[in-house]
Write an enzyme that holds these catalytic residues in place. Structure first.
Site, PDB file in Angstrom:
ATOM      1  N   GLY A  17       0.789  -1.213   0.000  1.00 43.39           N
ATOM      2  CA  GLY A  17       0.000   0.000   0.000  1.00 43.39           C
ATOM      3  C   GLY A  17       0.829   1.275   0.000  1.00 43.39           C
ATOM      4  N   MET A  18       2.031   1.217   0.590  1.00 42.89           N
ATOM      5  CA  MET A  18       2.859   2.420   0.694  1.00 42.89           C
ATOM      6  C   MET A  18       3.815   2.598  -0.473  1.00 42.89           C
ATOM      7  SD  MET A  18       2.209   4.279   3.366  1.00 42.89           S
ATOM      8  CE  MET A  18       3.726   5.173   3.678  1.00 42.89           C
ATOM      9  N   ASP A 130       4.980  -5.315  14.037  1.00 45.89           N
ATOM     10  CA  ASP A 130       4.447  -6.185  12.983  1.00 45.89           C
ATOM     11  C   ASP A 130       5.334  -7.417  12.807  1.00 45.89           C
ATOM     12  OD1 ASP A 130       2.472  -6.861  11.133  1.00 45.89           O
ATOM     13  OD2 ASP A 130       3.482  -5.869   9.464  1.00 45.89           O
TER      14      ASP A 130
END
Length: 274
Positions: A17-18, A130
């Site tokens: 996404g980034m 994460d």
């Protein structure tokens, strides 16, 4: 494409996404590198970019053989934000587990090394947030395992602009209340509820990783007997205060198995899950 007249991009390793991650080469040193680009269409304010750079520089200060080294962080002439990291060849734990579970000695050794790496990060005020199989790389060189992607690691809002002056006493390891960031299944209860997140949240995630590697299932499914099972259940305590810290976890695991030098069946390849 060449960034900053120095880092040449070659093969794509992964995207999200980034942005995207590429295999590349440093034209100055000839060293193979991994280059992570932040998507150009992301509307990020200048303050956020500066914060990203400060945090990345702090992560670059982490020195541990099981933490992927960050080599350079910069803005290209067109405003593209990028990070240059050590290029690690191997296989993610996520890919390895598709072929079956690991044995107790392998898991104990792997977790010992990762816990020691997290202890180094936590001592500098960095919480990964994460830890999961896709962010763990098994390699054919010592220490046999690398912790990847501190991309969502979080520090306090009022850190100094000079990363050289930062130390654990000047950092806040708790993320903002109400922000749920991480990977479902590997989040501690406090993280999943958007509550305060600290170093023992990483310990919880590492306990989930170990449970999954041994049983093929997320806890509480499956069963892990013996001393290793006791250690993993301690990591998975609902109350963070009842979990060991990363340094204590590494010490407990060192009594069960030595740290691995390599994983013999980890093929040399580009990472599938960057």
């Amino acid at each position: 494409r060449v960034l900053a007249d120095r880092f040449e991009l070659r093969d794509t390793l992964g995207s999200g996404g980034m942005g995207a991650v590429y295999a590349g080469v440093d034209r100055v040193t000839g060293q193979p590198v991994a280059v992570k680009l932040v998507r150009a269409d992301l509307d990020a304010p200048t303050s956020l970019l500066r914060r990203f750079l400060r945090e990345a520089e702090l992560v670059a200060s982490l020195e541990h053989p099981a933490i992927v080294r960050m080599l350079h962080v910069d803005l290209d002439t067109d405003g593209t934000l990028f990070q240059v990291q050590e290029l690690v060849r191997g296989e993610t734990l996520a890919a390895r587990l598709q072929r079956g579970n690991l044995g107790q000695d392998e898991v104990a050794g792997m977790l010992r090394t990762l816990a020691d790496a997290l202890a180094t990060a936590h001592a500098r005020g960095v919480v990964h947030r994460d830890v999961k199989p896709g962010n763990i790389m098994l390699t054919d060189t010592a220490p046999g395992v690398k912790l990847l992607d501190f991309g969502i690691a979080r520090l306090r809002d009022d850190v100094t602009d000079d990363p050289a002056t930062l130390d654990a006493s000047s950092l806040e390891t708790l993320t903002r209340v109400g922000a749920v960031i991480g990977t479902p299944g590997f989040m501690g209860p406090e993280q999943a509820r958007g509550l305060e997140v600290g170093p023992r949240t990483d310990v919880y995630a590492l306990g989930v990783v170990g449970w999954l590697a041994l049983t093929g299932s997320l806890p509480p499914r499956g069963a892990v007997p013996g001393a290793l099972g006791d250690v993993l259940r301690a990591c998975l305590a609902d109350d963070p205060d009842h979990r060991p810290d990363a340094a204590g976890l590494s010490a407990r695991l060192s009594r069960l198995a030595p740290a691995p030098e390599t994983f013999d069946d980890a093929p040399t390849s580009f990472p599938e899950d960057v």
